[in-house]
Design a protein around this motif. Structure first.
Motif, PDB file in Angstrom:
ATOM      1  N   THR A 298      -6.113 -69.028  64.849  1.00 13.98           N
ATOM      2  CA  THR A 298      -5.425 -68.895  66.140  1.00 13.98           C
ATOM      3  C   THR A 298      -4.898 -70.235  66.619  1.00 13.98           C
ATOM      4  O   THR A 298      -3.800 -70.326  67.183  1.00 13.98           O
TER       5      THR A 298
ATOM      6  N   GLN B 197      -3.048 -62.643  68.928  1.00 11.42           N
ATOM      7  CA  GLN B 197      -4.212 -61.897  68.448  1.00 11.42           C
ATOM      8  C   GLN B 197      -4.626 -60.808  69.440  1.00 11.42           C
ATOM      9  O   GLN B 197      -4.822 -59.659  69.059  1.00 11.42           O
TER      10      GLN B 197
ATOM     11  N   ASP C 264      -0.910 -63.073  64.496  1.00  7.66           N
ATOM     12  CA  ASP C 264      -2.301 -63.522  64.453  1.00  7.66           C
ATOM     13  C   ASP C 264      -3.208 -62.296  64.418  1.00  7.66           C
ATOM     14  O   ASP C 264      -3.332 -61.581  65.409  1.00  7.66           O
ATOM     15  N   GLU C 265      -3.807 -62.060  63.284  1.00  7.52           N
ATOM     16  CA  GLU C 265      -4.712 -60.923  63.080  1.00  7.52           C
ATOM     17  C   GLU C 265      -4.216 -59.643  63.756  1.00  7.52           C
ATOM     18  O   GLU C 265      -4.863 -59.126  64.669  1.00  7.52           O
TER      19      GLU C 265
HETATM   20 MG   LIG Z   1      -8.314 -66.046  66.030  1.00  8.33          MG
END
Ligand SMILES: [Mg+2]
Ligand SMILES: Nc1ncnc2c1ncn2[C@@H]1O[C@H](COP(=O)(O)OP(=O)(O)O)[C@@H](O)[C@H]1O
Lengths: 421, 330
Positions: free
Chosen positions: B62, B102, B178-179
């Motif tokens: 992140t 995220q 992000d993820e």
């Molecule tokens: Mg993260």
């Protein structure tokens, strides 16, 4: 620039939509302050300054129709704070009942034949009857009071009553003396001058001495309406800073930072809706103070002569509050932190600034400390308009102070916003 | 700072043109943090490439994404987007970047459509163009039917789908995610994978972080394994899969090895690749038993003992786990 303005408008609409969907917030923003002003203005209406219309009911049972009753009634009638009722035959039991029922707060019972009794006693005294052999008792004028009557008011009433009775005593004594002189001096008798026609003392007129400008003391509503407007405005910093931090926690603020949106659009989009809310709060509190409060028996708020000055004060106070809220949001880590910090600081500034307790009743040291509270500047500014009839020029010092505070807060906030990137 | 990446296979990267994303010795240390969150990251995403960053929680994924999105200033190193320096050309670069954070970054009390419209306007879209992009994005996320519901009533999967398409509203050429599929239902995950493949096919450069091994394997052309702010290994999926076929030796050392150990081991005859990560050493070789003695000798030369040693075949998953877990033990 034009593109940034469209972004600003979109941000304002977005914020307005979010606020509009929060029922609880709407209640807190608009209903609470108005209710507060109504309750407090009514509850505290006798705790402030002189109120020509504020009266309390007094009963005089004039058992005799002589000089004593006439004098007492005259004394009480001349006091505009008293709402006088006369009776000539009510019994003490009856009067006690009325007091319990709250019909009267103060009652004077003058027994039947009181004046005659007083005259006879003075006559005996003039005839040099020894004290132990006086047949006539002193006249007993009785007073009954409602325990809810403030102690200082009761003392004032008792004083007025004593003065009236002393007046009677003086006159009756004078008459007796006059009589005596006439019989002893015969030809050489000259009547006493009439004291009432040629008084020895000038009538009393008190002059109010204050630090500045011969300030009139604000009335309840003149204190409460601006005070609660300011408190409501500054309390808006709590939802403002919380919504800012929520936006940060939800990530939408970061998302905006990944786009080409300048800081002033983000901050302005947040601040302007709250600015409008502040002005609506002010308008509704003032409207209620002018139109609703009198219907409920309170004083009507006199708005003075300068609506523009009111607007200038409202706008500056709102900008100061918003600046404070945004600065708090920038430095607080969590929404809870922002909420507790900003509400604590606002309460302290309110207490210090004469919002919770009027500055007039504070000791001088505290009055000097009030200078440090922006809420105090706001209150002074509003009272310049409401109490002293000021216009825009008179509120400029306070308005500029609030605007400087606002600029300082916004500056600190923007520095922090930019440094985060 | 010495090379933090003991082993890299970057030959496949050097295929023509300007890279979409290029990171050079990128480091970031948070104020007051003991260890840097990013420690000398070198990474290249070529134009049209699909690059995965694989790493456990706390690896620094992140942080890396935040630096790329302009949310964080790096402590040192540089970020080039389409060959332009991020710090100096922020405004121009922001327009070509699409960020998918995220955590879903959306306004819960606004509807999906209102969210898309608002962020679209913030990206500078207006009028008919904005409306057509909003509709397109709703379709991509397959939430057209729920467009006018408040997002707070959405399921996790719907929120993530909306989060994804908000990042697409301005048709970015480079997409950074992000993820994007953490804690999500299988259908939503499959949909997101499908959409990412379509975007890749349309020539969008994609950088995605994940901690799912198979997600990286399925989607990406190139992968970097990240841990404690460093890239432990990076290469094409083919390279990494080839590594899987090799036999491995894993050793646990009694003390911390010097930084040069990896290079020393690399030179041993018969040894293919060597990873040193904390006290954990992993080497791959066709005949591991033949190099075991030499391996131990090299270690002893550095004044270190061997705590434990094991032989075995490695999968990418194992590479990932042994590299990351050995560090986590410390
Ligand atoms: Mg993260
Ligand atoms: N705002 C921050 N301040 C200080 N340390 C942080 C901050 N954000 C993340 N970190 C630390 O940096 C490291 C990397 O975190 P992060 O980038 O979130 O990892 P990942 O996304 O791979 O889970 C972690 O050790 C984390 O604790």
């Amino acid at each position: 620039m034009k593109q940034n303005l469209t972004k600003l408008v979109a941000s304002i609409l977005k914020e307005a939509r979010i606020i509009g969907r929060d029922r609880q917030a709407l209640f807190l923003f608009f209903v609470m302050p108005v209710v507060f002003v109504l309750i407090l203005s009514l509850a505290l209406r006798d705790a402030f300054g002189e109120r020509p219309g504020a009266t309390f009911p007094v009963l005089v049972v004039a058992g005799d129709r002589g000089e004593i009753s006439a004098n007492v009634i005259r004394a009480f009638r001349s006091n505009s704070h008293l709402q006088l009722t006369e009776s000539d035959h009510a019994s003490e039991v009856q009067v006690r009942q009325w007091l319990i029922e709250g019909r009267y707060m103060f009652a004077v019972l003058i027994p039947p034949g009181a004046t005659e009794q007083a005259k006879r006693r003075i006559g005996e005294m003039a005839a040099r009857v020894p004290k132990e052999l006086l047949t006539e008792k002193p006249v007993e004028v009785r007073v009954l009071a409602d325990p809810a009557l403030r102690g200082d008011y009761r003392k004032v009433l008792e004083g007025a009553l004593s003065l009236a009775l002393h007046g009677v005593e003086m006159r009756l004594g004078g008459e007796q003396l006059d009589q005596l002189l006439k019989t002893t001096l015969g030809e050489r008798y000259v009547p006493m001058p009439d004291m009432e026609q040629t008084p020895v003392f000038m009538p009393i007129h008190s002059e109010v001495v204050t630090k500045e400008r011969g300030d009139p003391t604000p009335t309840s509503v003149q204190q409460n309406a601006p005070a609660w407007t300011l408190l409501a405005m500054f309390f808006l910093t709590v939802p403002l800073s919380v919504s800012f931090i929520k936006e940060r926690e939800q990530g939408s603020l970061f998302r905006l930072q990944t786009m080409t949106v300048p800081a002033w659009v983000v901050l302005g989009g947040k601040a302007l809706p709250y600015f409008v809310i502040n002005l609506i709060q002010m308008a509704s509190i003032l409207a209620v103070s002018v139109h609703v409060l009198p219907l409920l028996g309170g004083d009507r708020l006199d708005l003075g002569h300068s609506p523009l000055a009111i607007l200038v004060m409202g706008a500056s106070a709102s900008l100061a509050a918003i600046g404070f809220g945004i600065a708090v949001a920038m430095y607080a880590r969590t929404a809870e932190q922002a909420a507790s910090f900003s509400s604590a600081v606002v309460m302290i500034m309110a207490a210090l600034g004469g919002i919770l307790v009027p500055k007039a009743v504070m000791p001088p040291l505290m009055q000097d400390l009030a200078v440090f509270s922006p809420l105090s500047w706001g209150l002074d500014g509003f009272q310049d308009v409401f109490v002293r009839g000021g216009a825009v020029m008179q509120v400029m010092p306070e308005a500029l102070g609030l605007l400087a505070f606002s600029a300082l807060c916004h500056g600190i906030a923007i520095l922090r916003y930019e440094s985060r990137i | 700072m010495n090379n933090p990446c003991p082993f890299s296979m970057q030959h496949a990267v050097k295929t023509g043109g300007v890279a979409a994303i290029e990171l050079r010795q990128l480091s970031k240390r948070y104020k007051g943090a003991r260890a840097p969150a990013l420690n000398g990251i070198d990474l290249t995403v070529r134009e049209g490439g699909f690059f995965g960053i694989l790493g456990p929680n706390g690896a620094g994924k992140t942080t890396l994404m935040s630096v790329l999105g302009g949310l964080l200033k790096p402590s040192s190193g540089s970020v080039l987007i389409n060959g332009q320096d991020l710090q100096r050309h922020r405004a121009a670069i922001k327009r070509v970047l699409g960020m998918v954070p995220q955590e879903p970054a959306i306004y819960p009390t606004l509807t999906a459509r209102e969210n898309l419209e608002y962020f679209g306007r913030m990206q500078g879209l207006t009028g008919k163009h904005l409306q057509s992009r909003v509709e397109a994005c709703l379709e991509i996320a397959e939430i057209s039917g729920e467009a006018d519901q408040r997002v707070e009533h959405f399921s996790g999967g719907f929120k993530r789908r909306l989060n994804l398409v908000i990042g697409l509203i301005h048709e970015p050429r480079i997409l950074i995610l992000d993820e994007p599929t953490v804690a999500i239902d299988p259908h939503s995950r499959a949909l997101i994978h499908q959409r990412l493949r379509e975007l890749h096919a349309a020539g969008i450069s994609i950088l995605i972080s994940t901690h799912y091994m198979e997600e990286a394997e399925q989607l990406c052309q190139e992968i970097a394994i990240m841990h404690h702010g460093r890239i432990l290994v990076q290469g094409t999926v083919g390279d990494l899969l080839a590594m899987q076929r090799n036999e491995t030796i894993q050793m646990q050392l009694t003390g911390d090895p010097p930084a040069a150990l990896a290079q020393k081991l690399q030179k041993l005859p018969g040894l293919q690749n060597a990873f040193v990560s904390g006290r954990c050493v992993m080497v791959t070789a066709e005949r591991p038993d033949e190099i075991a003695v030499q391996l131990m000798q090299t270690v002893h030369e550095h004044g270190l003992g061997v705590h434990s040693m094991g032989f075995g075949a490695s999968s990418l998953e194992q590479v990932f786990l042994s590299l990351t877990e050995s560090k986590a033990e410390k």
